[in-house]
Design a protein around this motif. Sequence first.
Motif, short mmCIF file in Angstrom:
data_model
loop_
_atom_site.label_atom_id
_atom_site.label_comp_id
_atom_site.label_asym_id
_atom_site.label_seq_id
_atom_site.Cartn_x
_atom_site.Cartn_y
_atom_site.Cartn_z
N GLU A 138 -7.26 -22.46 -26.12
CA GLU A 138 -7.73 -22.88 -24.80
C GLU A 138 -6.56 -23.35 -23.93
O GLU A 138 -6.44 -22.95 -22.77
CB GLU A 138 -8.76 -24.00 -24.96
N SER A 140 -3.28 -26.05 -43.06
CA SER A 140 -3.82 -25.08 -42.12
C SER A 140 -4.51 -25.81 -40.98
O SER A 140 -5.14 -26.85 -41.20
CB SER A 140 -4.83 -24.17 -42.81
N THR A 197 -7.28 -26.83 -38.31
CA THR A 197 -8.74 -26.79 -38.31
C THR A 197 -9.21 -25.85 -37.20
O THR A 197 -8.43 -25.48 -36.32
CB THR A 197 -9.33 -28.19 -38.06
N SER A 198 -10.47 -25.47 -37.25
CA SER A 198 -10.99 -24.60 -36.20
C SER A 198 -10.93 -25.31 -34.84
O SER A 198 -10.67 -24.67 -33.82
CB SER A 198 -12.41 -24.15 -36.52
N GLN A 199 -11.10 -26.62 -34.82
CA GLN A 199 -11.00 -27.39 -33.58
C GLN A 199 -9.57 -27.33 -33.02
O GLN A 199 -9.37 -27.14 -31.82
CB GLN A 199 -11.39 -28.86 -33.85
N GLN A 200 -8.57 -27.47 -33.89
CA GLN A 200 -7.18 -27.39 -33.45
C GLN A 200 -6.83 -25.99 -32.96
O GLN A 200 -6.14 -25.84 -31.95
CB GLN A 200 -6.24 -27.79 -34.60
N LEU A 201 -7.32 -24.99 -33.65
CA LEU A 201 -7.06 -23.62 -33.24
C LEU A 201 -7.72 -23.34 -31.89
O LEU A 201 -7.10 -22.73 -31.01
CB LEU A 201 -7.58 -22.64 -34.30
N TYR A 202 -8.95 -23.79 -31.72
CA TYR A 202 -9.65 -23.61 -30.45
C TYR A 202 -8.88 -24.30 -29.32
O TYR A 202 -8.67 -23.72 -28.25
CB TYR A 202 -11.07 -24.16 -30.55
N ARG A 203 -8.44 -25.51 -29.55
CA ARG A 203 -7.68 -26.26 -28.52
C ARG A 203 -6.39 -25.54 -28.19
O ARG A 203 -6.00 -25.43 -27.03
CB ARG A 203 -7.40 -27.68 -29.02
#
Length: 126
Positions: free
Chosen positions: A14, A3, A5-11
């Motif tokens: 964005e 899954s 990460t929240s950082q990857q999803l945010y990127r």
Amino acid sequence: MTSPTSQQLYRFLEDRFTCAQACTECARACAVRASLVDPDGGEDQERVRRLGIMCAEACDATCRVLSEENQLDEEAIRVRVDWCRSVCLECARAFDGYPGAESAAAGCRACAEACADFLELLGSAP
């Protein structure tokens, strides 16, 4: 498959938004530039006008795909964004030869770059 990460999803979100925004700006600039080309100005001007219209349509369609929740899979999104990138680059080259079209050419290149960045992110997605 892991899954994101929240950082990857945010990127991802964005970059998707940045690409959609660049598409919107490019579509607007191309539509304006195409409307300023003399429709009776000869074959070269007709080509520039057609490319401007095509770029505006490609960018508008790509922005809609990126902005809306839809059922397109990642590959369909990738194909759409890559198509937009290549149309923008072709249109920018066509605008390069016309005085006053510098900002439209720059908008096309900025959109192509945003599309390339988003494609790169899609390529590295887990």
